[in-house]
Design a protein around this motif. Structure first.
Motif, PDB file in Angstrom:
ATOM      1  N   GLY A 164      -0.967   0.935   7.735  1.00 39.02           N
ATOM      2  CA  GLY A 164      -0.229   1.696   8.743  1.00 39.02           C
ATOM      3  C   GLY A 164       1.247   1.896   8.504  1.00 39.02           C
ATOM      4  N   LEU A 165       1.800   1.291   7.459  1.00 36.46           N
ATOM      5  CA  LEU A 165       3.221   1.466   7.205  1.00 36.46           C
ATOM      6  C   LEU A 165       3.478   2.862   6.629  1.00 36.46           C
ATOM      7  CD1 LEU A 165       4.248  -1.987   5.712  1.00 36.46           C
ATOM      8  CD2 LEU A 165       4.217  -1.224   8.094  1.00 36.46           C
ATOM      9  N   ARG A 166       4.553   3.491   7.077  1.00 31.71           N
ATOM     10  CA  ARG A 166       4.885   4.837   6.620  1.00 31.71           C
ATOM     11  C   ARG A 166       6.403   4.994   6.476  1.00 31.71           C
ATOM     12  NH1 ARG A 166       0.233   4.426   6.142  1.00 31.71           N
ATOM     13  NH2 ARG A 166      -1.453   5.743   6.972  1.00 31.71           N
ATOM     14  N   SER A 167       6.814   5.594   5.363  1.00 37.71           N
ATOM     15  CA  SER A 167       8.220   5.971   5.182  1.00 37.71           C
ATOM     16  C   SER A 167       8.437   7.424   5.536  1.00 37.71           C
ATOM     17  CB  SER A 167       8.637   5.748   3.721  1.00 37.71           C
ATOM     18  OG  SER A 167       7.966   6.678   2.878  1.00 37.71           O
ATOM     19  N   PHE A 168       7.350   8.205   5.627  1.00 35.51           N
ATOM     20  CA  PHE A 168       7.374   9.650   5.859  1.00 35.51           C
ATOM     21  C   PHE A 168       8.106  10.396   4.749  1.00 35.51           C
ATOM     22  CE2 PHE A 168       7.071   7.455   9.920  1.00 35.51           C
ATOM     23  CZ  PHE A 168       5.839   7.926  10.353  1.00 35.51           C
ATOM     24  N   ASP A 169       8.039   9.837   3.562  1.00 35.87           N
ATOM     25  CA  ASP A 169       8.669  10.436   2.379  1.00 35.87           C
ATOM     26  C   ASP A 169       7.619  10.528   1.278  1.00 35.87           C
ATOM     27  OD1 ASP A 169      10.179  11.222   0.236  1.00 35.87           O
ATOM     28  OD2 ASP A 169      11.491   9.463   0.204  1.00 35.87           O
ATOM     29  N   LEU A 170       7.019  11.701   1.136  1.00 34.85           N
ATOM     30  CA  LEU A 170       5.954  11.875   0.153  1.00 34.85           C
ATOM     31  C   LEU A 170       6.471  11.929  -1.275  1.00 34.85           C
ATOM     32  CD1 LEU A 170       3.593  14.340   2.025  1.00 34.85           C
ATOM     33  CD2 LEU A 170       3.088  11.997   1.341  1.00 34.85           C
ATOM     34  N   ALA A 171       7.788  11.916  -1.449  1.00 35.96           N
ATOM     35  CA  ALA A 171       8.335  11.801  -2.801  1.00 35.96           C
ATOM     36  C   ALA A 171       8.139  10.401  -3.357  1.00 35.96           C
ATOM     37  CB  ALA A 171       9.825  12.160  -2.810  1.00 35.96           C
ATOM     38  N   MET A 172       7.864   9.431  -2.477  1.00 45.18           N
ATOM     39  CA  MET A 172       7.598   8.057  -2.907  1.00 45.18           C
ATOM     40  C   MET A 172       6.122   7.934  -3.269  1.00 45.18           C
ATOM     41  SD  MET A 172       9.590   5.836   0.000  1.00 45.18           S
ATOM     42  CE  MET A 172       9.067   4.288  -0.747  1.00 45.18           C
ATOM     43  N   PRO A 173       5.803   7.574  -4.505  1.00 48.13           N
ATOM     44  CA  PRO A 173       4.386   7.394  -4.858  1.00 48.13           C
ATOM     45  C   PRO A 173       3.677   6.403  -3.938  1.00 48.13           C
ATOM     46  CG  PRO A 173       5.766   7.318  -6.831  1.00 48.13           C
ATOM     47  CD  PRO A 173       6.691   7.327  -5.653  1.00 48.13           C
ATOM     48  N   GLU A 174       4.402   5.381  -3.485  1.00 49.58           N
ATOM     49  CA  GLU A 174       3.797   4.377  -2.613  1.00 49.58           C
ATOM     50  C   GLU A 174       3.339   4.983  -1.285  1.00 49.58           C
ATOM     51  OE1 GLU A 174       6.953   2.323  -5.151  1.00 49.58           O
ATOM     52  OE2 GLU A 174       6.808   4.160  -3.959  1.00 49.58           O
ATOM     53  N   GLU A 175       4.044   5.998  -0.808  1.00 46.16           N
ATOM     54  CA  GLU A 175       3.657   6.628   0.457  1.00 46.16           C
ATOM     55  C   GLU A 175       2.305   7.324   0.325  1.00 46.16           C
ATOM     56  OE1 GLU A 175       4.597   7.867   4.591  1.00 46.16           O
ATOM     57  OE2 GLU A 175       4.906   6.147   3.265  1.00 46.16           O
ATOM     58  N   VAL A 176       2.104   7.995  -0.794  1.00 43.73           N
ATOM     59  CA  VAL A 176       0.803   8.619  -1.051  1.00 43.73           C
ATOM     60  C   VAL A 176      -0.281   7.551  -1.089  1.00 43.73           C
ATOM     61  CG1 VAL A 176      -0.543   9.985  -2.686  1.00 43.73           C
ATOM     62  CG2 VAL A 176       1.880  10.508  -2.325  1.00 43.73           C
ATOM     63  N   ASN A 177      -0.006   6.448  -1.760  1.00 39.42           N
ATOM     64  CA  ASN A 177      -0.977   5.357  -1.845  1.00 39.42           C
ATOM     65  C   ASN A 177      -1.321   4.804  -0.463  1.00 39.42           C
ATOM     66  OD1 ASN A 177      -0.872   5.650  -4.614  1.00 39.42           O
ATOM     67  ND2 ASN A 177       0.363   3.822  -4.972  1.00 39.42           N
ATOM     68  N   ARG A 178      -0.292   4.641   0.386  1.00 42.40           N
ATOM     69  CA  ARG A 178      -0.523   4.096   1.735  1.00 42.40           C
ATOM     70  C   ARG A 178      -1.435   5.011   2.547  1.00 42.40           C
ATOM     71  NH1 ARG A 178       5.403   4.178   1.899  1.00 42.40           N
ATOM     72  NH2 ARG A 178       6.075   2.310   0.813  1.00 42.40           N
ATOM     73  N   ILE A 179      -1.112   6.288   2.551  1.00 45.72           N
ATOM     74  CA  ILE A 179      -1.854   7.242   3.384  1.00 45.72           C
ATOM     75  C   ILE A 179      -3.319   7.309   2.950  1.00 45.72           C
ATOM     76  CG2 ILE A 179      -2.082   9.687   3.961  1.00 45.72           C
ATOM     77  CD1 ILE A 179       1.018   9.850   3.732  1.00 45.72           C
ATOM     78  N   VAL A 180      -3.537   7.449   1.656  1.00 45.27           N
ATOM     79  CA  VAL A 180      -4.911   7.589   1.161  1.00 45.27           C
ATOM     80  C   VAL A 180      -5.698   6.297   1.355  1.00 45.27           C
ATOM     81  CG1 VAL A 180      -6.342   8.117  -0.847  1.00 45.27           C
ATOM     82  CG2 VAL A 180      -4.200   9.371  -0.482  1.00 45.27           C
ATOM     83  N   THR A 181      -5.065   5.162   1.073  1.00 45.45           N
ATOM     84  CA  THR A 181      -5.748   3.875   1.251  1.00 45.45           C
ATOM     85  C   THR A 181      -6.191   3.689   2.699  1.00 45.45           C
ATOM     86  OG1 THR A 181      -4.520   2.860  -0.581  1.00 45.45           O
ATOM     87  CG2 THR A 181      -5.503   1.367   1.031  1.00 45.45           C
ATOM     88  N   ASP A 182      -5.301   3.991   3.646  1.00 47.07           N
ATOM     89  CA  ASP A 182      -5.654   3.828   5.055  1.00 47.07           C
ATOM     90  C   ASP A 182      -6.754   4.791   5.481  1.00 47.07           C
ATOM     91  OD1 ASP A 182      -3.935   1.736   5.500  1.00 47.07           O
ATOM     92  OD2 ASP A 182      -2.316   2.970   6.289  1.00 47.07           O
ATOM     93  N   ARG A 183      -6.770   5.953   4.890  1.00 47.98           N
ATOM     94  CA  ARG A 183      -7.830   6.914   5.222  1.00 47.98           C
ATOM     95  C   ARG A 183      -9.198   6.408   4.749  1.00 47.98           C
ATOM     96  NH1 ARG A 183      -8.661  10.951   8.853  1.00 47.98           N
ATOM     97  NH2 ARG A 183     -10.145  12.484   8.036  1.00 47.98           N
ATOM     98  N   LEU A 184      -9.210   5.693   3.632  1.00 50.71           N
ATOM     99  CA  LEU A 184     -10.464   5.271   3.011  1.00 50.71           C
ATOM    100  C   LEU A 184     -10.993   3.934   3.515  1.00 50.71           C
ATOM    101  CD1 LEU A 184      -9.652   6.204  -0.706  1.00 50.71           C
ATOM    102  CD2 LEU A 184     -11.091   7.488   0.888  1.00 50.71           C
ATOM    103  N   CYS A 185     -10.103   3.037   3.922  1.00 48.02           N
ATOM    104  CA  CYS A 185     -10.521   1.678   4.282  1.00 48.02           C
ATOM    105  C   CYS A 185     -11.138   1.623   5.677  1.00 48.02           C
ATOM    106  CB  CYS A 185      -9.341   0.719   4.204  1.00 48.02           C
ATOM    107  SG  CYS A 185      -8.869   0.322   2.509  1.00 48.02           S
TER     108      CYS A 185
END
Length: 368
Positions: free
Chosen positions: A124-145
């Motif tokens: 659930g953590l979000r920076s709201f900055d898709l320029a950060m690779p980690e943000e992409v990882n967070r969003i997709v991981t949460d969608r899948l888990c």
């Protein structure tokens, strides 16, 4: 779940170790599962990974994928292929991933394809900055888990706004703080400040590793300018990430850093020695997510050298201040902190050293 559950825990990069170690210990104590540890090898430097098995009392990994370095695509692809084989061979009932690194995303994706339930520690953590690779990882991981283990109310709210089924969301608190509290006495006993030639309460700690800060020579030069001013007021210990050290050399800034008498560059440190160093600091400057949390738990002023954070509770409640990368603002905020006018902050709810126990109970009682 009924009967004895088979769980695979995945670690890959430095922050994962602090999150998974207490979870494995809590699950072992609860006694409902057979556990195995998978190390993807995303961080393969001894000081960056292997030392954690000694420092944190973790079991030696049952499986080591040894993916090593590479681009984001290369690392993700290597983990995808290797972890799929592990899942097919081990047939786990549940996989536990942590954080936001490439290993986390890859393993969650494998689980989704193979229909294996996956739990995400620090969801659930979000920076709201898709320029950060980690943000992409967070969003997709949460969608899948299927199980989302959150550290704070803002994480719950982020997931709610994204339309996540609330039955998948469990606020358990910050498991990183479990590790910190459990190991703080040992960390203080390392005598880390003295080993680095500084006096407790009279030095700063600096860490830099994010590509947005170290890959752009102009940004890196500006950060070094701010550090150059600050190190005249108090010594700064700088455990340099291998990537950062390379960028200093490539940009021609290594000589400037070496010429600063108050800046003490050193190699990356093991968890206990680094925690002992941070615990004795007067001020921390960082672009690390984990350090924003640890300084809040320790009550130490933290200046985050980023324009955003995926851990806003450390700003709204803790000791963290977002200062960006403008050298003048960094210097001004540092002066405030050193004069005692920095943020006092408080420790957020459920950062109490018992998050792993709550996670173990979720895993024990969860029904697919």
């Amino acid at each position: 779940m009924s009967g004895r559950t088979k769980i695979l825990h995945v670690v890959g990069a430095r922050p994962n170790f602090m999150k998974i170690a207490p979870v494995m210990q809590a699950v072992a104590k609860a006694g409902f599962a057979e556990q195995k540890l998978v190390h993807t090898g995303q961080h393969y430097d001894v000081a960056m990974s292997d030392v954690f098995f000694t420092d944190l009392g973790m079991p030696v990994p049952d499986l080591h994928l040894a993916v090593g370095s590479g681009s984001h695509a290369e690392q993700t692809a290597k983990v995808l292929v290797a972890f799929e084989r592990v899942c097919l061979a081990e047939q786990p009932d549940l996989v536990v991933v942590a954080g936001d690194v490439n290993s986390t995303l890859a393993c969650a994706l494998d689980c989704a394809k193979l229909r294996i339930p996956c739990a995400h520690v620090e969801a659930g953590l979000r920076s709201f900055d898709l320029a950060m690779p980690e943000e992409v990882n967070r969003i997709v991981t949460d969608r899948l888990c299927e199980i989302l283990l959150t550290p704070s109310p803002d994480a719950d709210e982020n997931l709610r706004r994204e339309g996540t089924d609330p039955a998948r969301v469990f606020r358990v608190g910050n498991v990183m703080i479990d590790t910190l509290r459990a190991h703080l006495p040992l960390a203080r006993a390392t005598g880390s400040p003295a080993r680095h030639g500084v006096q407790p309460g009279a030095y700063g700690v600096l860490t830099l590793h994010r590509p947005s800060n170290v890959d752009d020579p102009a940004v890196l030069a500006g950060l070094l300018e701010a550090v150059g001013e600050l190190q005249r007021q108090l010594p700064i210990v700088f455990p340099a990430h291998p990537r950062t050290r390379r960028r200093l050399e490539e940009s021609g800034l290594a000589a400037r850093a070496a010429a600063m008498g108050g800046l003490h560059l050193c190699e990356p440190l093991g968890y206990l020695e680094f925690l002992g160093l941070v615990a004795g600091a007067k001020l921390v400057l960082t672009d690390s997510g984990g350090l924003q949390e640890e300084t809040t738990a320790l009550g130490i002023p933290c200046l985050t050298l980023r324009e955003n954070t995926e851990r806003p509770v450390t700003v709204s409640e803790g000791t963290n201040t977002l200062v960006g990368v403008d050298p003048r603002r960094i210097a001004a905020e540092a002066r405030l902190a050193l004069s005692g006018q920095g943020k006092a902050g408080r420790v957020p709810a459920l950062w109490d050293g018992h998050a792993a126990e709550r996670i173990a109970e979720v895993l024990r009682t969860w029904r697919r």
